[in-house]
Design a protein around this motif. Structure first.
Motif, PDB file in Angstrom:
ATOM      1  N   GLN A 171    -103.249 -38.188   1.260  1.00 28.33           N
ATOM      2  CA  GLN A 171    -104.444 -37.801   2.018  1.00 28.33           C
ATOM      3  C   GLN A 171    -104.510 -36.305   2.314  1.00 28.33           C
ATOM      4  N   LEU A 172    -103.578 -35.538   1.776  1.00 24.20           N
ATOM      5  CA  LEU A 172    -103.633 -34.076   1.943  1.00 24.20           C
ATOM      6  C   LEU A 172    -105.004 -33.486   1.585  1.00 24.20           C
ATOM      7  N   PRO A 173    -105.622 -33.941   0.468  1.00 27.78           N
ATOM      8  CA  PRO A 173    -106.942 -33.380   0.159  1.00 27.78           C
ATOM      9  C   PRO A 173    -107.958 -33.598   1.287  1.00 27.78           C
ATOM     10  N   TYR A 174    -107.862 -34.724   1.986  1.00 29.43           N
ATOM     11  CA  TYR A 174    -108.784 -34.989   3.098  1.00 29.43           C
ATOM     12  C   TYR A 174    -108.545 -34.009   4.258  1.00 29.43           C
ATOM     13  N   ALA A 175    -107.268 -33.728   4.535  1.00 30.03           N
ATOM     14  CA  ALA A 175    -106.960 -32.829   5.660  1.00 30.03           C
ATOM     15  C   ALA A 175    -107.492 -31.426   5.388  1.00 30.03           C
ATOM     16  N   VAL A 176    -107.389 -30.977   4.138  1.00 30.03           N
ATOM     17  CA  VAL A 176    -107.875 -29.636   3.786  1.00 30.03           C
ATOM     18  C   VAL A 176    -109.408 -29.616   3.740  1.00 30.03           C
ATOM     19  N   TRP A 177    -109.979 -30.650   3.181  1.00 29.25           N
ATOM     20  CA  TRP A 177    -111.443 -30.792   3.083  1.00 29.25           C
ATOM     21  C   TRP A 177    -112.070 -30.790   4.480  1.00 29.25           C
ATOM     22  N   ALA A 178    -111.429 -31.498   5.414  1.00 25.39           N
ATOM     23  CA  ALA A 178    -111.983 -31.594   6.767  1.00 25.39           C
ATOM     24  C   ALA A 178    -111.768 -30.303   7.552  1.00 25.39           C
ATOM     25  N   SER A 179    -110.565 -29.750   7.488  1.00 25.00           N
ATOM     26  CA  SER A 179    -110.258 -28.584   8.332  1.00 25.00           C
ATOM     27  C   SER A 179    -110.751 -27.288   7.712  1.00 25.00           C
ATOM     28  N   GLU A 183     -99.850 -29.279   8.038  1.00 23.18           N
ATOM     29  CA  GLU A 183     -98.815 -30.281   8.371  1.00 23.18           C
ATOM     30  C   GLU A 183     -99.010 -30.872   9.764  1.00 23.18           C
ATOM     31  N   TYR A 184     -99.597 -30.106  10.671  1.00 22.97           N
ATOM     32  CA  TYR A 184     -99.911 -30.689  11.995  1.00 22.97           C
ATOM     33  C   TYR A 184    -101.122 -31.612  11.891  1.00 22.97           C
ATOM     34  N   LEU A 185    -102.066 -31.226  11.034  1.00 20.35           N
ATOM     35  CA  LEU A 185    -103.344 -31.946  11.012  1.00 20.35           C
ATOM     36  C   LEU A 185    -103.315 -33.206  10.152  1.00 20.35           C
ATOM     37  N   LEU A 186    -102.493 -33.199   9.110  1.00 21.69           N
ATOM     38  CA  LEU A 186    -102.489 -34.348   8.189  1.00 21.69           C
ATOM     39  C   LEU A 186    -102.236 -35.685   8.904  1.00 21.69           C
ATOM     40  N   PRO A 187    -101.192 -35.783   9.756  1.00 20.81           N
ATOM     41  CA  PRO A 187    -100.976 -37.083  10.413  1.00 20.81           C
ATOM     42  C   PRO A 187    -102.160 -37.507  11.287  1.00 20.81           C
ATOM     43  N   LEU A 188    -102.825 -36.522  11.877  1.00 18.90           N
ATOM     44  CA  LEU A 188    -103.969 -36.856  12.736  1.00 18.90           C
ATOM     45  C   LEU A 188    -105.161 -37.301  11.902  1.00 18.90           C
ATOM     46  N   VAL A 189    -105.410 -36.603  10.807  1.00 29.52           N
ATOM     47  CA  VAL A 189    -106.512 -36.997   9.917  1.00 29.52           C
ATOM     48  C   VAL A 189    -106.269 -38.408   9.375  1.00 29.52           C
ATOM     49  N   ALA A 190    -105.020 -38.678   8.981  1.00 35.20           N
ATOM     50  CA  ALA A 190    -104.698 -40.016   8.459  1.00 35.20           C
ATOM     51  C   ALA A 190    -104.895 -41.071   9.549  1.00 35.20           C
ATOM     52  N   LEU A 191    -104.547 -40.707  10.775  1.00 34.06           N
ATOM     53  CA  LEU A 191    -104.748 -41.627  11.902  1.00 34.06           C
ATOM     54  C   LEU A 191    -106.237 -41.893  12.126  1.00 34.06           C
ATOM     55  N   TYR A 192    -107.038 -40.828  12.158  1.00 32.92           N
ATOM     56  CA  TYR A 192    -108.477 -41.003  12.377  1.00 32.92           C
ATOM     57  C   TYR A 192    -109.093 -41.861  11.268  1.00 32.92           C
ATOM     58  N   ARG A 193    -108.626 -41.652  10.052  1.00 34.57           N
ATOM     59  CA  ARG A 193    -109.182 -42.420   8.934  1.00 34.57           C
ATOM     60  C   ARG A 193    -108.779 -43.888   8.997  1.00 34.57           C
ATOM     61  N   ALA A 194    -107.645 -44.148   9.644  1.00 38.79           N
ATOM     62  CA  ALA A 194    -107.162 -45.531   9.719  1.00 38.79           C
ATOM     63  C   ALA A 194    -107.823 -46.321  10.848  1.00 38.79           C
ATOM     64  N   ILE A 215     -91.744 -37.320  31.531  1.00 40.76           N
ATOM     65  CA  ILE A 215     -91.761 -35.968  32.114  1.00 40.76           C
ATOM     66  C   ILE A 215     -90.630 -35.119  31.530  1.00 40.76           C
ATOM     67  N   ASN A 216     -89.484 -35.743  31.300  1.00 42.31           N
ATOM     68  CA  ASN A 216     -88.303 -34.971  30.863  1.00 42.31           C
ATOM     69  C   ASN A 216     -88.097 -34.947  29.355  1.00 42.31           C
ATOM     70  N   ARG A 217     -88.979 -35.591  28.621  1.00 40.32           N
ATOM     71  CA  ARG A 217     -88.764 -35.706  27.180  1.00 40.32           C
ATOM     72  C   ARG A 217     -88.889 -34.358  26.469  1.00 40.32           C
ATOM     73  N   PRO A 218     -87.890 -34.001  25.644  1.00 37.71           N
ATOM     74  CA  PRO A 218     -88.016 -32.724  24.924  1.00 37.71           C
ATOM     75  C   PRO A 218     -89.169 -32.753  23.923  1.00 37.71           C
ATOM     76  N   LYS A 219     -89.687 -31.585  23.628  1.00 30.76           N
ATOM     77  CA  LYS A 219     -90.820 -31.495  22.705  1.00 30.76           C
ATOM     78  C   LYS A 219     -90.466 -31.912  21.287  1.00 30.76           C
ATOM     79  N   LEU A 220     -91.383 -32.658  20.676  1.00 24.97           N
ATOM     80  CA  LEU A 220     -91.256 -32.983  19.260  1.00 24.97           C
ATOM     81  C   LEU A 220     -92.641 -32.767  18.645  1.00 24.97           C
ATOM     82  N   GLY A 221     -92.720 -31.949  17.622  1.00 26.80           N
ATOM     83  CA  GLY A 221     -94.025 -31.679  16.998  1.00 26.80           C
ATOM     84  C   GLY A 221     -94.498 -32.883  16.191  1.00 26.80           C
ATOM     85  N   VAL A 222     -95.793 -33.015  16.059  1.00 29.13           N
ATOM     86  CA  VAL A 222     -96.376 -34.142  15.320  1.00 29.13           C
ATOM     87  C   VAL A 222     -95.907 -34.141  13.856  1.00 29.13           C
ATOM     88  N   HIS A 223     -95.691 -32.957  13.307  1.00 31.99           N
ATOM     89  CA  HIS A 223     -95.221 -32.841  11.917  1.00 31.99           C
ATOM     90  C   HIS A 223     -93.769 -33.291  11.778  1.00 31.99           C
TER      91      HIS A 223
END
Ligand code: IOT
Ligand code: MG
Ligand code: MG
Length: 510
Positions: free
Chosen positions: A305-313, A322-333, A436-444
C-alpha cells in the motif's frame, strides 16, 4: 447552529479568470461526491469542483456577496470567538460565510484570527487569495499565469492540466516534477494579481521562538485545559468520534478527552504480523470503556500500500511516509461509512518526543528544527483518511495547543527523567499509570514498518548502508507515478518500483 459531523467540503479544484471558463473533470485521491460551482463576479469568475462527503450539501463551503467569493475546504475550531468580533445581528451560516464576513471586517488579516484546519480560495475584485491554516494542514497548491489562477487541495489535479504554464512564485515551494505548480506555505495568504500573475505572500502565523517559564502545576493545568478544549472543538454534537489509538500517551490523552467530550468513544488500533501495540492500547480501552477494534495487516499487504500513502500525502519524504503508511492502511481497512477521526499525531514535534536524550539544549534545538521544517511534508493532510471517506483531525496541532506546547521551556518537556513530562503530568488523573509512564514508541516502530520496508529492500539486493537512500528513490518514484503521472495506486506495484530503484541505485553507485 448545530455543527455537522463533517466539514462541508474536504477539498477543491478551482480556477479564477477575468472571464468565464471551466475546470476539467479531475481525479482526486479524496473520496466523495463532486459538486460544480460557477460564480460570476463583476471582475472575475470563480469556477470549481468541490469534493465532499456524500449526503452533505457543500453549501457551507462557499459564500459570495457582490464582489467577493469564498471557497473553503475544512473547518474552523474557534467559531464562537470569531462570531464575537462580528457586528451584532450577523448570523453567518457555515464557515465560508463566517470567513466572508471576517474578510469584510479585517481584509486578508482575517486569516490571522482563525484557528482551524482548512484551505481557502477567495476571489475579490481582480485579486485572488489563497490561504492555509497555521500548520498548512490542508495542503494547497497553485499554478498561476497572467489571467488565470488555478488552485487545488491535491497537486495531482493540477499536474493533469499542462496549460497554462505556471509563473514562478517567489517564496513558495515548488512541487517536485510538476512544472509551474507551487505549494502555498503553511500559515500564509498568497495574494495574487489576476491580470499580471504576480503574487505577494503574507505570513499569518509563525512558530514561537520565545520560551515560557511556568510552575509545574500551572503548566500542566494549562496543557490539560488547552487539550480538552481542542478535542471538544473537534467533536461534533451527537456523533461518536473514533480515535486511532496506539496506547501511547499522545493518542491515549486524546482518547480520554474525547470520551469526556462526546460521552462515548470508539477506538481502533492497527498492528502487523510482525508487531503491534495491542496490549498497551487495551489498557486504555479498559480504563475508559471504549468500543474497540484491532486490525492486523500482514506486513506484505502493508508495503503493497506504499503507493496509496504517497498518492494521498503527496509527500516525497521517506521518513514521513513510514509514519503515514500504517495510518493510511488503517484508514483503508475501516469499513462502513465515513467517520470523524481524532489522532494523537504531531504531539512529538513541539514536545521533542522523538528526541531520545536528556540534554535540554539539544531538546530545544530539535523543537526549533522540527517547527522550521514541517511545512510541505503533508503529514497532517486530511487526504490520508479522506481517501476512504473519513475526516481526520489532530488536536495537538490545534493552534492554541501548539502555541502553548512549543513555548514551554525545555525543562518542562523533559523532567524527572521523563520525556513529554508536561503532557504525562497533565493527563495523570485521566489514564492508567502504566499508560502515563509508557516510553515513547513511534508508529513506524510499533507496526514494524521501518524494519519491514528495510527488509524488502535488502531482499531486492540493496546493501544495508544504502537502504536509506534507496527508500528515498522508491518514494520519489512512487510520487512521480501517482502524483505527477496520474497513475492510480492500485496500478502501481511496490515490488516493481523497489526493483527499479534498487537497479538505478546500483548503476549510479557502480
Ligand atoms: P506516533 O506518535 O507513534 O503516532 C502518531 C499517532 O498515530 C498516534 O498518536 C496515534 O493517534 C496514531 N497511531 C500510532 N500508532 C498506532 C497504531 N498502532 N494503531 C492506531 N493508531 C496509531 C511519528 C510517530 O512517532 O508517531 N510521528 C511523530 C513525529 C512526526 C515527525 N514529523 C516532523 N518532524 N515534521 C508525531 O509527532 O506524531
Ligand atoms: Mg506520538
Ligand atoms: Mg507511538
Amino acid at each position: 447552529m448545530t455543527e455537522p459531523a463533517f466539514p462541508a467540503a474536504f477539498g477543491f479544484l478551482a480556477s479564477a479568470r477575468p472571464g468565464g471558463g471551466r475546470v476539467p473533470d479531475a481525479v482526486f485521491a479524496t473520496r466523495g461526491n463532486h459538486t460544480r460551482v460557477d460564480t460570476a463576479l463583476p471582475d472575475q469568475s470563480l469556477i470549481a469542483t468541490l469534493v465532499h462527503a456524500p449526503g452533505i450539501a457543500p453549501d457551507a463551503a462557499q459564500a459570495r456577496d457582490t464582489d467577493t467569493a469564498v471557497l473553503l475546504a475544512g473547518e474552523f475550531y474557534n467559531r464562537a470567538a470569531l462570531h464575537s468580533v462580528l457586528p451584532p445581528g450577523s448570523e453567518p451560516d457555515g464557515d465560508a460565510q463566517l470567513l466572508l464576513q471576517l474578510l469584510h471586517r479585517y481584509g486578508l488579516h482575517a486569516f490571522r484570527l482563525i484557528n482551524g484546519r482548512f484551505a481557502a480560495m477567495v476571489s475579490t475584485g481582480r485579486r485572488v487569495l489563497l490561504a492555509t491554516d497555521h500548520a498548512g494542514s490542508v495542503p494547497l497548491y497553485t499554478r498561476v499565469a497572467p489571467g488565470e489562477v488555478s488552485a487545488s487541495t491535491e497537486a495531482k489535479t493540477l499536474a493533469a492540466q499542462r496549460d497554462p504554464r505556471g509563473f514562478p512564485l517567489a517564496d513558495a515551494r515548488r512541487v517536485p516534477g510538476l512544472t509551474g505548480v507551487y505549494q502555498a506555505p503553511a500559515g500564509s495568504v498568497t495574494e495574487i494579481d489576476l491580470d499580471s500573475g504576480t503574487a505577494a505572500i503574507h505570513r499569518t502565523w509563525t512558530p514561537q521562538l520565545g520560551r515560557r517559564i511556568m510552575p509545574e502545576d500551572e503548566a500542566t493545568a494549562a496543557v490539560r485545559a488547552a487539550l480538552d478544549q481542542a478535542v471538544a472543538a473537534r467533536v461534533a454534537p451527537g456523533d461518536t468520534p473514533l480515535v486511532v489509538l496506539s496506547g501511547g500517551i499522545d493518542s491515549s490523552g486524546v482518547a480520554a478527552c474525547a470520551h469526556r467530550a462526546a460521552g462515548s468513544l470508539d477506538t481502533v488500533s492497527m498492528g502487523t504480523d510482525t508487531s503491534d501495540e495491542f496490549a498497551q492500547a487495551r489498557a486504555v480501552v479498559d480504563h475508559l470503556g471504549t468500543r474497540h477494534r484491532e486490525i492486523t495487516i500482514p506486513s506484505a499487504d502493508l508495503l503493497a500500500q506504499l503507493p496509496y500513502a504517497v498518492w494521498a500525502s503527496e509527500s516525497v519524504d521517506p521518513d514521513i511516509i513510514e509514519y503515514l503508511l500504517p495510518l493510511v492502511a488503517l484508514y483503508r481497512a475501516l469499513d462502513g461509512s465515513g467517520r470523524r477521526i481524532l489522532t494523537g499525531y504531531g504531539a512529538d514535534i513541539p514536545l521533542a518526543g522523538m528526541h531520545r536524550e536528556d540534554r535540554l539544549p539539544n531538546l530545544d534545538t530539535a523543537v526549533v528544527y522540527d517547527m522550521a521544517t514541517f511545512d510541505g511534508l503533508n503529514e497532517m493532510s486530511p487526504v490520508l483518511s479522506a481517501l476512504s471517506g473519513h475526516w481526520s483531525t489532530h488536536p495537538y496541532w490545534d493552534r492554541d495547543v501548539l502555541d502553548l506546547l512549543v513555548s514551554l521551556e525545555a525543562g518542562l518537556k523533559r523532567r524527572h527523567g521523563r520525556d513529554k513530562w508536561v503532557l504525562r503530568a497533565a493527563l495523570a488523573d485521566a489514564l492508567p499509570e502504566e499508560t502515563i509512564n509508557r516510553p515513547k514508541l513511534g508508529v513506524h516502530e510499533g507496526s514494524g514498518t521501518t524494519s519491514s520496508f528495510s527488509r524488502l529492500l535488502i531482499d531486492h539486493g540493496v546493501a544495508e548502508p544504502a537502504v536509506k537512500e534507496v527508500k528515498r528513490l522508491v518514494v520519489r518514484e512512487l510520487f512521480d507515478l501517482t502524483v505527477g503521472g496520474g497513475r492510480h495506486p492500485s496500478e502501481v506495484s511496490t515490488a516493481e518500483v523497489v526493483q527499479s530503484a534498487a537497479e538505478r541505485f546500483a548503476r549510479g553507485a557502480a
